[in-house]
Design a protein around this motif. Structure first.
Motif, PDB file in Angstrom:
ATOM      1  N   THR A  64       0.804  -1.223   0.000  1.00  0.00           N
ATOM      2  CA  THR A  64       0.000   0.000   0.000  1.00  0.00           C
ATOM      3  C   THR A  64       0.835   1.271   0.000  1.00  0.00           C
ATOM      4  OG1 THR A  64      -0.096   0.026   2.413  1.00  0.00           O
ATOM      5  CG2 THR A  64      -1.896  -1.115   1.243  1.00  0.00           C
ATOM      6  N   ARG A  65       2.127   1.139   0.256  1.00  0.00           N
ATOM      7  CA  ARG A  65       2.980   2.327   0.289  1.00  0.00           C
ATOM      8  C   ARG A  65       4.402   1.983  -0.146  1.00  0.00           C
ATOM      9  NH1 ARG A  65       3.422   3.131   6.881  1.00  0.00           N
ATOM     10  NH2 ARG A  65       2.095   1.374   7.358  1.00  0.00           N
ATOM     11  N   PRO A  66       5.157   2.993  -0.566  1.00  0.00           N
ATOM     12  CA  PRO A  66       6.523   2.757  -1.027  1.00  0.00           C
ATOM     13  C   PRO A  66       7.398   2.135   0.062  1.00  0.00           C
ATOM     14  CG  PRO A  66       5.804   4.966  -1.619  1.00  0.00           C
ATOM     15  CD  PRO A  66       4.775   4.416  -0.687  1.00  0.00           C
ATOM     16  N   VAL A  67       8.402   1.391  -0.399  1.00  0.00           N
ATOM     17  CA  VAL A  67       9.371   0.780   0.508  1.00  0.00           C
ATOM     18  C   VAL A  67      10.747   1.351   0.194  1.00  0.00           C
ATOM     19  CG1 VAL A  67      10.468  -1.365   1.253  1.00  0.00           C
ATOM     20  CG2 VAL A  67       8.034  -1.355   0.665  1.00  0.00           C
ATOM     21  N   LEU A  68      11.418   1.843   1.219  1.00  0.00           N
ATOM     22  CA  LEU A  68      12.745   2.421   1.086  1.00  0.00           C
ATOM     23  C   LEU A  68      13.784   1.441   1.610  1.00  0.00           C
ATOM     24  CD1 LEU A  68      13.788   6.045   1.891  1.00  0.00           C
ATOM     25  CD2 LEU A  68      15.161   4.162   2.739  1.00  0.00           C
ATOM     26  N   GLY A  69      14.787   1.163   0.792  1.00  0.00           N
ATOM     27  CA  GLY A  69      15.935   0.364   1.209  1.00  0.00           C
ATOM     28  C   GLY A  69      17.191   1.185   1.021  1.00  0.00           C
ATOM     29  N   SER A  70      18.173   0.946   1.860  1.00  0.00           N
ATOM     30  CA  SER A  70      19.418   1.699   1.752  1.00  0.00           C
ATOM     31  C   SER A  70      20.573   0.821   2.186  1.00  0.00           C
ATOM     32  CB  SER A  70      19.344   2.955   2.630  1.00  0.00           C
ATOM     33  OG  SER A  70      20.509   3.747   2.483  1.00  0.00           O
ATOM     34  N   ASP A  71      21.746   1.113   1.654  1.00  0.00           N
ATOM     35  CA  ASP A  71      22.945   0.404   2.080  1.00  0.00           C
ATOM     36  C   ASP A  71      24.126   1.358   2.031  1.00  0.00           C
ATOM     37  OD1 ASP A  71      23.814  -2.420   2.841  1.00  0.00           O
ATOM     38  OD2 ASP A  71      25.374  -1.802   1.435  1.00  0.00           O
ATOM     39  N   THR A  72      25.061   1.138   2.943  1.00  0.00           N
ATOM     40  CA  THR A  72      26.259   1.963   3.030  1.00  0.00           C
ATOM     41  C   THR A  72      27.479   1.060   3.047  1.00  0.00           C
ATOM     42  OG1 THR A  72      25.078   3.661   4.299  1.00  0.00           O
ATOM     43  CG2 THR A  72      27.480   3.684   4.437  1.00  0.00           C
ATOM     44  N   ILE A  73      28.459   1.412   2.227  1.00  0.00           N
ATOM     45  CA  ILE A  73      29.717   0.670   2.239  1.00  0.00           C
ATOM     46  C   ILE A  73      30.889   1.633   2.370  1.00  0.00           C
ATOM     47  CG2 ILE A  73      28.864  -1.328   0.934  1.00  0.00           C
ATOM     48  CD1 ILE A  73      30.271  -0.163  -1.567  1.00  0.00           C
ATOM     49  N   VAL A  74      31.989   1.113   2.891  1.00  0.00           N
ATOM     50  CA  VAL A  74      33.239   1.850   2.998  1.00  0.00           C
ATOM     51  C   VAL A  74      34.195   1.237   1.983  1.00  0.00           C
ATOM     52  CG1 VAL A  74      35.199   2.366   4.515  1.00  0.00           C
ATOM     53  CG2 VAL A  74      32.860   2.466   5.407  1.00  0.00           C
ATOM     54  N   VAL A  75      34.844   2.093   1.191  1.00  0.00           N
ATOM     55  CA  VAL A  75      35.686   1.619   0.093  1.00  0.00           C
ATOM     56  C   VAL A  75      37.067   2.279   0.195  1.00  0.00           C
ATOM     57  CG1 VAL A  75      35.924   1.474  -2.420  1.00  0.00           C
ATOM     58  CG2 VAL A  75      33.646   1.343  -1.367  1.00  0.00           C
ATOM     59  N   LEU A  76      38.103   1.445   0.201  1.00  0.00           N
ATOM     60  CA  LEU A  76      39.481   1.922   0.205  1.00  0.00           C
ATOM     61  C   LEU A  76      40.191   1.293  -0.989  1.00  0.00           C
ATOM     62  CD1 LEU A  76      41.830   3.436   1.658  1.00  0.00           C
ATOM     63  CD2 LEU A  76      42.280   1.293   2.878  1.00  0.00           C
ATOM     64  N   ASP A  77      40.686   2.120  -1.882  1.00  0.00           N
ATOM     65  CA  ASP A  77      41.384   1.624  -3.082  1.00  0.00           C
ATOM     66  C   ASP A  77      40.543   0.591  -3.835  1.00  0.00           C
ATOM     67  OD1 ASP A  77      43.571   3.247  -2.447  1.00  0.00           O
ATOM     68  OD2 ASP A  77      44.491   1.683  -1.215  1.00  0.00           O
ATOM     69  N   ASN A  78      39.272   0.894  -4.013  1.00  0.00           N
ATOM     70  CA  ASN A  78      38.307   0.062  -4.746  1.00  0.00           C
ATOM     71  C   ASN A  78      38.004  -1.270  -4.038  1.00  0.00           C
ATOM     72  OD1 ASN A  78      36.601   0.482  -7.007  1.00  0.00           O
ATOM     73  ND2 ASN A  78      37.627  -1.192  -8.074  1.00  0.00           N
ATOM     74  N   LEU A  79      38.417  -1.411  -2.784  1.00  0.00           N
ATOM     75  CA  LEU A  79      38.147  -2.609  -1.991  1.00  0.00           C
ATOM     76  C   LEU A  79      37.059  -2.284  -0.961  1.00  0.00           C
ATOM     77  CD1 LEU A  79      39.021  -5.536  -1.167  1.00  0.00           C
ATOM     78  CD2 LEU A  79      40.575  -4.437   0.460  1.00  0.00           C
ATOM     79  N   ILE A  80      36.007  -3.096  -0.943  1.00  0.00           N
ATOM     80  CA  ILE A  80      34.910  -2.886   0.003  1.00  0.00           C
ATOM     81  C   ILE A  80      35.323  -3.400   1.379  1.00  0.00           C
ATOM     82  CG2 ILE A  80      32.525  -3.496   0.583  1.00  0.00           C
ATOM     83  CD1 ILE A  80      32.105  -3.932  -2.490  1.00  0.00           C
ATOM     84  N   LEU A  81      35.242  -2.517   2.381  1.00  0.00           N
ATOM     85  CA  LEU A  81      35.557  -2.888   3.757  1.00  0.00           C
ATOM     86  C   LEU A  81      34.237  -3.052   4.506  1.00  0.00           C
ATOM     87  CD1 LEU A  81      38.474  -0.367   4.439  1.00  0.00           C
ATOM     88  CD2 LEU A  81      38.637  -2.742   3.652  1.00  0.00           C
ATOM     89  N   GLY A  82      33.814  -4.288   4.684  1.00  0.00           N
ATOM     90  CA  GLY A  82      32.515  -4.564   5.285  1.00  0.00           C
ATOM     91  C   GLY A  82      32.534  -4.471   6.793  1.00  0.00           C
ATOM     92  N   LYS A  83      31.499  -5.036   7.400  1.00  0.00           N
ATOM     93  CA  LYS A  83      31.422  -5.100   8.860  1.00  0.00           C
ATOM     94  C   LYS A  83      32.462  -6.105   9.341  1.00  0.00           C
ATOM     95  CE  LYS A  83      26.508  -4.059   8.760  1.00  0.00           C
ATOM     96  NZ  LYS A  83      25.143  -4.545   8.985  1.00  0.00           N
ATOM     97  N   PRO A  84      33.110  -5.828  10.457  1.00  0.00           N
ATOM     98  CA  PRO A  84      34.177  -6.729  10.910  1.00  0.00           C
ATOM     99  C   PRO A  84      33.641  -8.090  11.361  1.00  0.00           C
ATOM    100  CG  PRO A  84      33.714  -5.091  12.587  1.00  0.00           C
ATOM    101  CD  PRO A  84      32.890  -4.717  11.383  1.00  0.00           C
ATOM    102  N   LYS A  85      34.424  -9.121  11.064  1.00  0.00           N
ATOM    103  CA  LYS A  85      34.054 -10.477  11.471  1.00  0.00           C
ATOM    104  C   LYS A  85      34.368 -10.709  12.945  1.00  0.00           C
ATOM    105  CE  LYS A  85      35.199 -12.266   6.882  1.00  0.00           C
ATOM    106  NZ  LYS A  85      35.694 -11.017   6.319  1.00  0.00           N
ATOM    107  N   ASN A  86      35.410 -10.008  13.447  1.00  0.00           N
ATOM    108  CA  ASN A  86      35.860 -10.185  14.836  1.00  0.00           C
ATOM    109  C   ASN A  86      36.808  -9.033  15.186  1.00  0.00           C
ATOM    110  OD1 ASN A  86      38.374 -10.818  13.597  1.00  0.00           O
ATOM    111  ND2 ASN A  86      37.790 -12.976  13.465  1.00  0.00           N
TER     112      ASN A  86
END
Length: 191
Positions: A64-86
């Motif tokens: 019945t209404r729009p759905v908003l999704g968003s994502d944020t990434i950190v990139v260093l030298d074209n390498l994606i630095l995700g959430k830390p594993k540990n």
């Protein structure tokens, strides 16, 4: 804007930012696989994740209404630095960012019926030099555990940020200006 939407996110940061736009919203849990595809460019990756979240939210919604999704990434030298594993991963990430400039990419995607609206915002962030001791002490605060790039600019991690060029709210997790513009366009086309 008086229309209501769904936010396909459980992120407290996105909820807080979206509430600043004075838009009524309810949240939906949109679980997706965030693993990058082989040879996927960072911009393509963040756009795909935002759209996937919005589409997954749409499938769970009452349509019945729009759905908003968003994502944020950190990139260093074209390498994606995700959430830390540990702890070790977080410290290694923070030391990679130490004294460097990196990009923070946030994509916003809105889905309603067969319509799709999307925009990406790319900001530059310059980090100060960080020692291993500082990285460990920061990890021990608990803040980096679920953050892309192992830091939160709006929290304790802000002490490491020397300079930004771009959109602060996008770095936190939702670009307010662009989100407002996309929602206005969506609602205009719905009326």
């Amino acid at each position: 804007m008086s229309q209501a939407i769904y936010l396909a996110s459980q992120s407290p940061r996105r909820k807080e930012l979206l509430s600043q736009l004075n838009i009524q919203f309810d949240t939906l849990h949109a679980e997706i696989d965030e693993t990058p595809f082989e040879n996927e460019e960072p911009e393509s990756h963040v756009n795909r994740l935002a759209q996937s979240k919005a589409k997954a939210g749409w499938e769970k919604s009452d349509k019945t209404r729009p759905v908003l999704g968003s994502d944020t990434i950190v990139v260093l030298d074209n390498l994606i630095l995700g959430k830390p594993k540990n702890q070790a991963d977080a410290i290694a990430t923070l030391l990679k960012l130490s004294g460097q400039k990196h990009q923070v990419m946030t994509s916003v995607s809105i889905v309603f019926d067969n319509k799709h609206y999307q925009e990406i915002v790319i900001s530059q962030v310059e980090f100060a030099e960080i020692t291993e001791k500082e990285a460990l002490e920061y990890w021990q605060t608990g803040e980096p555990a679920d953050k892309a790039g192992s830091y939160a600019i709006q929290g304790i991690g802000g002490q490491f940020v020397k300079h930004i060029s771009g959109n602060y709210s996008a770095i936190v997790g939702l670009p307010l200006y662009q989100t407002k513009q996309l929602l206005a366009l969506c609602f205009k086309q719905l009326n």
